[in-house]
Design an enzyme around this catalytic site. Structure first.
Site, PDB file in Angstrom:
ATOM      1  N   GLU A 135       2.056   1.853  -3.445  1.00  0.00           N
ATOM      2  CA  GLU A 135       1.048   2.414  -4.380  1.00  0.00           C
ATOM      3  C   GLU A 135       1.199   3.946  -4.272  1.00  0.00           C
ATOM      4  O   GLU A 135       1.052   4.749  -5.028  1.00  0.00           O
ATOM      5  CB  GLU A 135      -0.071   1.784  -3.862  1.00  0.00           C
ATOM      6  N   HIS A 136       1.279   4.433  -2.881  1.00  0.00           N
ATOM      7  CA  HIS A 136       1.149   5.804  -2.649  1.00  0.00           C
ATOM      8  C   HIS A 136       2.402   6.504  -3.280  1.00  0.00           C
ATOM      9  O   HIS A 136       2.213   7.572  -3.883  1.00  0.00           O
ATOM     10  CB  HIS A 136       1.104   6.095  -1.084  1.00  0.00           C
ATOM     11  N   GLU A 182      -4.155   7.917   7.667  1.00  0.00           N
ATOM     12  CA  GLU A 182      -5.127   7.055   6.956  1.00  0.00           C
ATOM     13  C   GLU A 182      -5.262   5.880   8.032  1.00  0.00           C
ATOM     14  O   GLU A 182      -6.386   5.392   8.115  1.00  0.00           O
ATOM     15  CB  GLU A 182      -4.372   6.492   5.740  1.00  0.00           C
ATOM     16  N   HIS A 190       0.798  -1.088   0.103  1.00  0.00           N
ATOM     17  CA  HIS A 190      -0.052  -0.013  -0.007  1.00  0.00           C
ATOM     18  C   HIS A 190       0.962   1.216  -0.010  1.00  0.00           C
ATOM     19  O   HIS A 190       0.624   2.352  -0.691  1.00  0.00           O
ATOM     20  CB  HIS A 190      -1.032  -0.202   1.138  1.00  0.00           C
TER      21      HIS A 190
END
Length: 430
Positions: free
Chosen positions: A69-70, A141, A66
């Protein structure tokens, strides 16, 4: 370029495996104004233990897929999102347990946007400073998800069902695990999992297939890639029994949230067998708990469930599970009622009329879904990664018999494979 026509659903798929190993699929939908492109790597949050290109076996921090991906959106001298916006496109990305996808939709400038998608995903740029900065953003997040009751009840259920398999780990990791991520780890993961041979590009919408395939060939042919690494993932052996029978958490909610999970006892199915098991299980769920079922009516009339009540079956080669539940004033009574209804259905059997109605409904809903390019874009790749075709759903559904559904009901819906997750407001002391 290979062409496959699915006459039953009136769809044509164009496919080509490029020299660098990239699998490209084109699904033209004439008459549609919007086009989607999805560039996906077979790499998700569960892939944290693997061998690198050099053969070294490593464990990387949870949440790194993840995180990566950012970071892919950040470049040295350009703003990728701004460039998509200038081209009139909307871009996004997501990471799941077993894949990471980068996508855009547009109604114009498809060529420019497609080149932009391929170029930015194939041009990693990580620095120590930008990695440290990202930890703060992703930390926020993670905190937001920790406070989300719907996410909490779902993740706690996975943790209750799975003892060792990393599906029980948060996709974004924790604030502690992402604190160990470095740019070196990011490059190791990128070099292992982002080779074109581990990726799939899908374009669906209004375009000319030959012209778009030519553009993709030229884009990829202008780049150099090292030989594709052999990807070796390392997973712990997962016991068949759930980890815990019941997990509770306490957050502010209007009504308690309750999910019942049923962990698949045996895995390892592939291709058509995997698809048939998934569709058969979903038919059982629809017959037992669909809005037109007697059970749903009883639960709703007794105010034990609300409109939030839902169910689903998630199926991959290495893991699969059913989830049933929603908001309820009495989680314990809902769990006991669901268990009793399942046992009652096993005893009574499934009526032929109920089976035929559920199958017709599934086929009708699926055919209507094909009118949405968003649906095809979201579903096509996961089917391909499991060795199936999205457009084979209808013939597979048609092949399922009432006897298949009866057998599946007895095989999968087992009390000993169940786990329960509850989120409620009151703490045990109150």
């Amino acid at each position: 370029m290979q062409t496959t026509v699915f006459e039953q659903v009136n769809e044509t798929v164009y496919h080509e495996a490029l020299q660098n190993g990239l699998q490209v699929y084109l699904v033209p939908k004439q008459g549609f104004s919007k086009t989607y492109a999805v560039f996906t790597t077979r790499y998700g949050s569960i892939d944290s233990h693997f061998r690198t290109r050099s053969g070294e076996e490593i464990n990387v921090p949870d949440g790194i897929a993840h995180f990566l991906e950012h970071k892919m959106f950040e470049k040295k001298d350009r703003d990728v999102m701004h460039e998509f916006s200038k081209n009139g496109a909307s871009c996004n990305a997501f990471t799941s347990f077993n894949r990471t996808a980068y996508l855009f939709s547009c109604t114009d400038k498809l060529d420019d946007n497609l080149n932009l998608l391929l170029d930015y995903v194939q041009d990693p740029y990580f620095t120590d400073a930008s990695v440290e900065k990202e930890k703060g953003i992703i930390g926020q997040e993670i905190t937001m998800y920790d406070d989300n009751p719907d996410w909490k009840v779902y993740m706690n259920l996975l943790k209750a069902m799975y003892q060792k398999y990393p599906i029980n780990i948060e996709i974004a990791g924790t604030i502690e695990t992402i604190s160990h991520i470095t740019k070196e780890y990011l490059y190791q993961c990128y070099e292992t999992f982002y080779h074109p041979a581990n990726m799939l590009l899908l374009v669906v919408g209004s375009f000319e297939p030959e012209a778009i395939m030519k553009l993709i060939r030229e884009n990829q042919g202008a780049k150099e890639f090292p030989p594709a690494p052999q990807i070796t993932r390392v997973f712990p052996e997962e016991p068949s029994a759930p980890a815990e029978a019941k997990v509770e958490a306490f957050l502010t909610v209007g009504l308690p949230k309750c999910m019942i999970g049923i962990k698949e006892k045996e895995n390892g199915l592939t291709k058509e067998a995997l698809l048939k098991r998934e569709l058969t299980t979903k038919l059982v769920l629809d017959i037992a708990f669909g809005t037109s079922s007697a059970v749903y009516e009883r639960l709703y009339d007794s105010e034990l469930i609300t409109e939030s009540f839902d169910f689903d079956y998630s199926s991959e080669q290495d893991y699969a599970y059913t989830i049933i539940g929603g908001d309820t004033p009495d989680p314990e009574r809902l769990v006991e009622t669901i268990k009793a209804e399942i046992e009652q259905l096993k005893q009574n059997g499934i009526a032929q009329d109920d089976f035929e109605r559920a199958k017709r409904k599934k086929i009708g809903n699926f055919l209507r879904s094909l009118n949405s390019v968003e649906f095809i874009a979201n579903q096509f790749t996961s089917f391909k990664f499991n060795g199936n075709d999205l457009f084979s759903v209808v013939p597979t559904l048609e092949s399922i018999t009432r006897e298949d559904v009866e057998k599946r009901l007895k095989e999968h819906f087992l009390i000993e494979q169940m786990a329960v997750s509850i989120v409620r407001s009151a703490s045990p002391q109150e």
